[in-house]
Design an enzyme around this catalytic site. Structure first.
Site, PDB file in Angstrom:
ATOM      1  N   CYS A 185     -14.067  -1.846   8.301  1.00 16.72           N
ATOM      2  CA  CYS A 185     -14.836  -0.857   9.074  1.00 16.72           C
ATOM      3  C   CYS A 185     -16.291  -0.717   8.613  1.00 16.72           C
ATOM      4  CB  CYS A 185     -14.132   0.492   9.048  1.00 16.72           C
ATOM      5  SG  CYS A 185     -13.345   0.893   7.492  1.00 16.72           S
ATOM      6  N   HIS A 287     -18.479   6.197   8.757  1.00 12.93           N
ATOM      7  CA  HIS A 287     -19.005   5.520   7.571  1.00 12.93           C
ATOM      8  C   HIS A 287     -20.525   5.358   7.712  1.00 12.93           C
ATOM      9  CE1 HIS A 287     -15.011   4.946   6.292  1.00 12.93           C
ATOM     10  NE2 HIS A 287     -14.893   3.632   6.334  1.00 12.93           N
TER      11      HIS A 287
HETATM   12  N1  LIG Z   1      -8.456   4.013   8.861  1.00 10.98           N
HETATM   13  C1  LIG Z   1      -9.506   3.244   9.091  1.00 10.98           C
HETATM   14  O1  LIG Z   1     -10.642   3.720   9.261  1.00 10.98           O
HETATM   15  C2  LIG Z   1      -9.366   1.754   9.150  1.00 10.98           C
HETATM   16  C3  LIG Z   1      -8.157   1.109   8.886  1.00 10.98           C
HETATM   17  N2  LIG Z   1      -8.082  -0.265   8.961  1.00 10.98           N
HETATM   18  C4  LIG Z   1      -6.826  -0.977   8.709  1.00 10.98           C
HETATM   19  O2  LIG Z   1      -5.915  -0.678   9.783  1.00 10.98           O
HETATM   20  C5  LIG Z   1      -4.592  -0.623   9.301  1.00 10.98           C
HETATM   21  C6  LIG Z   1      -4.002   0.748   9.569  1.00 10.98           C
HETATM   22  O3  LIG Z   1      -4.741   1.718   8.860  1.00 10.98           O
HETATM   23  P1  LIG Z   1      -4.440   3.269   8.993  1.00 10.98           P
HETATM   24  O4  LIG Z   1      -4.125   3.611  10.406  1.00 10.98           O
HETATM   25  O5  LIG Z   1      -5.568   3.940   8.338  1.00 10.98           O
HETATM   26  O6  LIG Z   1      -3.085   3.392   8.111  1.00 10.98           O
HETATM   27  P2  LIG Z   1      -1.971   4.523   8.147  1.00 10.98           P
HETATM   28  O7  LIG Z   1      -1.401   4.543   6.780  1.00 10.98           O
HETATM   29  O8  LIG Z   1      -2.496   5.776   8.718  1.00 10.98           O
HETATM   30  O9  LIG Z   1      -0.851   3.923   9.175  1.00 10.98           O
HETATM   31  C7  LIG Z   1      -0.051   2.808   8.834  1.00 10.98           C
HETATM   32  C8  LIG Z   1       0.912   2.436   9.956  1.00 10.98           C
HETATM   33  O10 LIG Z   1       1.739   1.352   9.487  1.00 10.98           O
HETATM   34  C9  LIG Z   1       3.120   1.704   9.710  1.00 10.98           C
HETATM   35  N3  LIG Z   1       3.990   1.116   8.697  1.00 10.98           N
HETATM   36  C10 LIG Z   1       4.027   1.408   7.375  1.00 10.98           C
HETATM   37  N4  LIG Z   1       5.019   0.702   6.771  1.00 10.98           N
HETATM   38  C11 LIG Z   1       5.607  -0.048   7.746  1.00 10.98           C
HETATM   39  C12 LIG Z   1       6.697  -0.971   7.754  1.00 10.98           C
HETATM   40  N5  LIG Z   1       7.373  -1.276   6.648  1.00 10.98           N
HETATM   41  N6  LIG Z   1       7.011  -1.565   8.926  1.00 10.98           N
HETATM   42  C13 LIG Z   1       6.336  -1.271  10.053  1.00 10.98           C
HETATM   43  N7  LIG Z   1       5.304  -0.379  10.111  1.00 10.98           N
HETATM   44  C14 LIG Z   1       4.951   0.212   8.961  1.00 10.98           C
HETATM   45  C15 LIG Z   1       3.158   3.219   9.645  1.00 10.98           C
HETATM   46  O11 LIG Z   1       4.330   3.687  10.288  1.00 10.98           O
HETATM   47  P3  LIG Z   1       5.083   5.076   9.832  1.00 10.98           P
HETATM   48  O12 LIG Z   1       4.284   6.194  10.381  1.00 10.98           O
HETATM   49  O13 LIG Z   1       6.424   4.938  10.463  1.00 10.98           O
HETATM   50  O14 LIG Z   1       5.114   5.062   8.329  1.00 10.98           O
HETATM   51  C16 LIG Z   1       1.871   3.562  10.379  1.00 10.98           C
HETATM   52  O15 LIG Z   1       2.093   3.492  11.766  1.00 10.98           O
HETATM   53  C17 LIG Z   1      -4.657  -0.955   7.807  1.00 10.98           C
HETATM   54  O16 LIG Z   1      -4.403  -2.316   7.639  1.00 10.98           O
HETATM   55  C18 LIG Z   1      -6.085  -0.589   7.434  1.00 10.98           C
HETATM   56  O17 LIG Z   1      -6.513  -1.285   6.310  1.00 10.98           O
HETATM   57  C19 LIG Z   1      -9.169  -0.988   9.335  1.00 10.98           C
HETATM   58  C20 LIG Z   1     -10.363  -0.409   9.618  1.00 10.98           C
HETATM   59  C21 LIG Z   1     -10.549   1.013   9.514  1.00 10.98           C
HETATM   60  N1  LIG Z   2     -11.100   0.240   3.171  1.00 14.33           N
HETATM   61  C1  LIG Z   2     -11.651   0.942   4.321  1.00 14.33           C
HETATM   62  C2  LIG Z   2     -10.668   0.988   5.442  1.00 14.33           C
HETATM   63  C3  LIG Z   2      -9.822  -0.232   5.552  1.00 14.33           C
HETATM   64  O1  LIG Z   2      -8.648  -0.099   5.768  1.00 14.33           O
HETATM   65  O2  LIG Z   2     -10.426  -1.387   5.393  1.00 14.33           O
HETATM   66  P1  LIG Z   2      -9.745  -2.819   5.581  1.00 14.33           P
HETATM   67  O3  LIG Z   2      -9.249  -2.897   6.979  1.00 14.33           O
HETATM   68  O4  LIG Z   2     -10.832  -3.780   5.303  1.00 14.33           O
HETATM   69  O5  LIG Z   2      -8.613  -2.933   4.585  1.00 14.33           O
HETATM   70  C4  LIG Z   2     -12.012   2.359   3.890  1.00 14.33           C
HETATM   71  O6  LIG Z   2     -11.376   2.810   2.986  1.00 14.33           O
HETATM   72  O7  LIG Z   2     -12.851   3.012   4.441  1.00 14.33           O
END
Ligand SMILES: NC(=O)C1=CN([C@@H]2O[C@H](COP(=O)(O)OP(=O)(O)OC[C@H]3O[C@@H](n4cnc5c(N)ncnc54)[C@H](OP(=O)(O)O)[C@@H]3O)[C@@H](O)[C@H]2O)C=CC1
Ligand SMILES: N[C@@H](CC(=O)OP(=O)(O)O)C(=O)O
Length: 398
Positions: A185, A287
């Site tokens: 991000c 950010h």
């Molecule tokens: N937050 C941000 O600003 C950004 C995040 N990202 C990336 O996007 C992805 C998601 O981030 P974020 O939404 O913040 O994370 P969250 O922790 O908020 O959500 C994670 C999701 O993954 C699911 N999950 C966890 N364990 C399992 C499993 N064993 N099998 C299937 N599903 C599973 C969870 O389901 P449940 O609710 O059932 O546990 C939930 O839906 C990450 O890879 C992160 O690095 C990238 C850019 C920006």
């Molecule tokens: N690491 C970023 C969010 C994130 O999940 O990044 P990436 O998708 O590169 O793992 C933050 O903490 O703001």
């Protein structure tokens, strides 16, 4: 590595019209009223919730299947999710059953969006690709894969051209399945103005960036409140390495290597040195990054020329008609105290970025501040526009 471009970098070409792969990517016209079924993995998470919000009103994509962890599977979405968005949980999603993230539950989906936790995304996304499904991922797992495009939709959609090679290299070869990732991000927010500058003034030579990253970047519940209230944490694991590496893949082109296979040139046409320092700050969403750049060209552009280039920036996602593309990608502030997360993180519904304080740098050439909504253009919005581009370019059949 040969320097002959298979697909020119986006600063050299606006679309695929000069690509030798054009035959594989016919310009696609959506039929009036046609819909494309989509699934969301990680639908209950921070990014997943933004996907749901954006997809319920999408003109082409229709939410068809949701997936999350075994903890959530088998429940209606409204019971499984801890809804943390300002808007109400959309009625269209409330009663959808959450599935385990297994391809058989998503077989009818032409597009899979993944907001999966990186701890599980690697295996699950590979299984979906192997089941011939098209995956648009937010997770970091495949960003460094030499056959996986890492796409910021306003910057390098031409990298979609590597998808057929990913499909033919897969064992067994795939007809429709692939993985496309979007970027970290913080990287996303930075490369958008940088791409505008390279488009206008040629390659950058050096980049220094210091981020102030929102808590929501760490997902939910994320950073403990006792760590972040009244505080700044000057470390985010792996973040600086991601910014330094991903910037080169995104701003670089796709070239043929000595064996004639397509590969990412990592900005090798004109080496770019990147140094990133990443900090967590007590902001909920958005950010911010302080950026200084040096241009290869001498003399460098003036601050006023830089402002004009940022304002004038347009991209394929707009000209091709992606429904989620913003009207304006970059907003340039003249006020001395902008951008600010609270005021600017919803510029263009979070799909645009806000730039301010464009001025001379006494060490490099130019410095400025950029703010990007980490959950929108930093995550879900990028994936959705990447999928729209893939549909328009015929990479996703519809
Ligand atoms: N937050 C941000 O600003 C950004 C995040 N990202 C990336 O996007 C992805 C998601 O981030 P974020 O939404 O913040 O994370 P969250 O922790 O908020 O959500 C994670 C999701 O993954 C699911 N999950 C966890 N364990 C399992 C499993 N064993 N099998 C299937 N599903 C599973 C969870 O389901 P449940 O609710 O059932 O546990 C939930 O839906 C990450 O890879 C992160 O690095 C990238 C850019 C920006
Ligand atoms: N690491 C970023 C969010 C994130 O999940 O990044 P990436 O998708 O590169 O793992 C933050 O903490 O703001």
């Amino acid at each position: 590595m040969s320097s002959s471009h298979l697909v020119p970098a986006d600063d050299e070409v606006a679309d695929f019209s000069s690509s030798p792969l054009l035959a594989k990517y016919p310009r696609h016209n959506m039929q009036e009223g046609a819909v494309i079924k989509v699934g969301v993995l990680g639908a209950t998470g921070t990014v997943g919730q933004r996907f749901i919000t954006l997809l319920v009103d999408h003109p082409w994509f229709v939410l068809h299947a949701l997936g999350a962890s075994p903890r959530s599977a088998g429940k209606p979405y409204a019971s499984a999710v801890n809804w943390k968005q300002a808007n109400r949980l959309p009625p269209a999603a409330r009663d959808m059953l959450v599935n385990e993230c297994k391809p058989e539950f998503f077989a009818d989906c032409a597009v899979i969006f993944s907001g999966l936790d990186a701890d599980v995304a690697g295996e699950i996304e590979a299984a979906f690709r192997a089941a011939d499904l098209a995956v648009f991922s937010n997770a970091k797992n495949y960003r460094r894969d030499p056959l996986v495009p890492l796409i910021v939709p306003y910057v390098n959609p031409s990298h979609l051209a590597i998808v057929p090679h990913q499909q033919s290299a897969h064992a067994p070869p795939l007809k429709k399945g692939f993985i496309v990732t979007n970027a970290n991000c913080s990287t996303t927010g930075c490369v958008i103005p940088l791409a505008a500058l390279e488009k206008a003034f040629g390659p950058l030579e050096s980049l220094l960036v210091t981020t102030m990253q929102a808590i929501s970047g760490a997902g939910y519940p994320g950073v403990p409140s006792l760590d972040i209230m009244d505080n700044i944490v000057p470390f985010i694991s792996g973040e600086e390495e991601k910014m330094e590496w991903e910037t080169l893949k995104i701003l670089g082109g796709v070239v043929k290597n000595d064996e004639g296979a397509p590969t990412f040139d990592m900005h090798a046409r004109s080496p770019l040195r990147v140094s990133a320092s990443c900090n967590r700050v007590p902001v909920i969403d958005g950010h911010t990054a302080c950026v200084s750049v040096r241009f290869a060209r001498r003399p460098p552009p003036s601050p006023q020329q830089v402002r004009e280039a940022l304002i004038a920036f347009t991209c394929d996602a707009q000209t091709l008609g992606c429904p989620s593309a913003p009207l304006h990608v970059i907003s340039v502030h003249e006020e001395p105290d902008r951008p600010q997360p609270r005021l600017d993180r919803y510029y263009q519904d979070g799909a645009g970025v806000a730039v301010g304080r464009v001025r001379q740098c006494q060490v490099l050439d130019i410095k400025f501040v950029v703010l990007a909504n980490n959950v929108s253009i930093g995550a879900a919005t990028s994936s959705i526009i990447n999928a729209e581009l893939a549909v328009l370019k015929g990479v996703v059949p519809s």
